[in-house]
Design a protein around this motif. Structure first.
Motif, PDB file in Angstrom:
ATOM      1  N   ASN A 152       0.836  -1.202   0.000  1.00  0.00           N
ATOM      2  CA  ASN A 152       0.000   0.000   0.000  1.00  0.00           C
ATOM      3  C   ASN A 152       0.873   1.254   0.000  1.00  0.00           C
ATOM      4  O   ASN A 152       1.663   1.464   0.924  1.00  0.00           O
ATOM      5  N   PRO A 153       0.738   2.128  -0.996  1.00  0.00           N
ATOM      6  CA  PRO A 153       1.609   3.308  -1.074  1.00  0.00           C
ATOM      7  C   PRO A 153       1.341   4.345   0.006  1.00  0.00           C
ATOM      8  O   PRO A 153       2.241   5.097   0.386  1.00  0.00           O
ATOM      9  N   ARG A 154       0.107   4.389   0.522  1.00  0.00           N
ATOM     10  CA  ARG A 154      -0.190   5.373   1.572  1.00  0.00           C
ATOM     11  C   ARG A 154       0.531   5.022   2.877  1.00  0.00           C
ATOM     12  O   ARG A 154       0.945   5.921   3.625  1.00  0.00           O
ATOM     13  N   ILE A 155       0.687   3.740   3.132  1.00  0.00           N
ATOM     14  CA  ILE A 155       1.447   3.320   4.310  1.00  0.00           C
ATOM     15  C   ILE A 155       2.901   3.769   4.163  1.00  0.00           C
ATOM     16  O   ILE A 155       3.497   4.319   5.095  1.00  0.00           O
ATOM     17  N   ALA A 156       3.469   3.563   2.968  1.00  0.00           N
ATOM     18  CA  ALA A 156       4.843   4.000   2.705  1.00  0.00           C
ATOM     19  C   ALA A 156       4.969   5.514   2.838  1.00  0.00           C
ATOM     20  O   ALA A 156       5.973   6.023   3.357  1.00  0.00           O
ATOM     21  N   LYS A 182      10.643   8.241  -2.177  1.00  0.00           N
ATOM     22  CA  LYS A 182      10.876   7.615  -3.480  1.00  0.00           C
ATOM     23  C   LYS A 182      10.224   6.233  -3.528  1.00  0.00           C
ATOM     24  O   LYS A 182       9.606   5.857  -4.533  1.00  0.00           O
ATOM     25  N   ASP A 183      10.369   5.490  -2.440  1.00  0.00           N
ATOM     26  CA  ASP A 183       9.748   4.167  -2.355  1.00  0.00           C
ATOM     27  C   ASP A 183       8.228   4.286  -2.430  1.00  0.00           C
ATOM     28  O   ASP A 183       7.567   3.497  -3.117  1.00  0.00           O
ATOM     29  N   ALA A 184       7.685   5.289  -1.733  1.00  0.00           N
ATOM     30  CA  ALA A 184       6.232   5.507  -1.755  1.00  0.00           C
ATOM     31  C   ALA A 184       5.760   5.827  -3.166  1.00  0.00           C
ATOM     32  O   ALA A 184       4.747   5.280  -3.639  1.00  0.00           O
ATOM     33  N   LEU A 185       6.492   6.705  -3.865  1.00  0.00           N
ATOM     34  CA  LEU A 185       6.073   7.086  -5.218  1.00  0.00           C
ATOM     35  C   LEU A 185       6.123   5.889  -6.159  1.00  0.00           C
ATOM     36  O   LEU A 185       5.230   5.720  -7.011  1.00  0.00           O
ATOM     37  N   ALA A 186       7.133   5.049  -6.014  1.00  0.00           N
ATOM     38  CA  ALA A 186       7.204   3.833  -6.840  1.00  0.00           C
ATOM     39  C   ALA A 186       5.989   2.942  -6.585  1.00  0.00           C
ATOM     40  O   ALA A 186       5.421   2.361  -7.529  1.00  0.00           O
TER      41      ALA A 186
END
Length: 215
Positions: A152-156, A182-186
């Motif tokens: 889940n990108p929101r958690i990142a 950067k990890d979240a955006l990926a």
């Protein structure tokens, strides 16, 4: 008799489909406003709107979820403006999240993430006194959310914010935070929400932080 029953069934199906289309239309409009609200008052109005939708669509978890999200965004905006009177706002978010979880079940990562964010708001009223209570609750909810949905990108995104804004003496790091953004955006670029109404917020925030690094 069968003819009348068939006509009634078809009419009922048409009304149900119309009601669903109307629900999706108004939810889409209101969800879009979560990206454009600029004041605490606007977020409060939006939370009220989602609450009213939820009162009519009492079997759906997304209206109370977005009501809670609007309250949390209101609180985050208040905090950025130096207003730390956040307890009532966090309490309202928790109230809506309890409704959402009752409908969606206990294994919904999006709800646990908002519970984390609400607990963080409450902790920020007095971090020294509340770290062991609300801070611990925030950590617990984030861990549950990540276990349920590690991609889940929101958690990142929220993990990246936590690291970025935490002072270095307490384990934070702006450099590490940027790497996590950067990890979240990926993850955002690879993520597909389950439906058009499911949570899909956060990408613009990750892009904003990374754009600061490029300047």
């Amino acid at each position: 008799m069968k003819k009348y029953l068939l006509s009634f069934a078809l009419a009922f199906m048409s009304l149900t489909a119309f009601a669903q289309a109307d629900y999706e239309k108004i939810m889409t409009e209101k969800i879009a406003k979560t990206e454009t609200c600029k004041t605490a008052e606007e977020f409060q109005t939006l939370a009220n709107d989602f609450q009213r939708i939820g009162s009519k669509e009492s079997s759906k978890w997304l209206p109370p979820y977005y009501a809670a999200f609007s309250q949390i965004q209101k609180g985050r905006l208040m905090m950025r403006n130096g207003n730390m009177d956040l307890d009532e706002t966090a309490a309202q978010a928790d109230k809506y999240l309890a409704m959402a979880q009752n409908l969606a079940g206990a294994d919904n990562a999006e709800i646990h993430l908002l519970r984390k964010m609400a607990a963080s708001l409450r902790m920020m009223v007095n971090p020294a006194q509340r770290y062991m209570t609300d801070g611990a609750k925030a950590t617990e909810e984030l861990a549950i959310a990540e276990k349920l949905d590690p991609s889940n990108p929101r958690i990142a995104l929220i993990k990246a914010e936590d690291v970025y804004f935490t002072p270095e003496q307490y384990g934070g790091s702006k450099t590490k935070g940027m790497e996590l953004f950067k990890d979240a955006l990926a993850k955002f670029n690879a993520y597909k929400p389950k439906t058009a109404l499911d949570p899909n917020w956060g990408k613009t925030e990750a892009e904003y932080f990374l754009s600061m690094q490029a300047k």
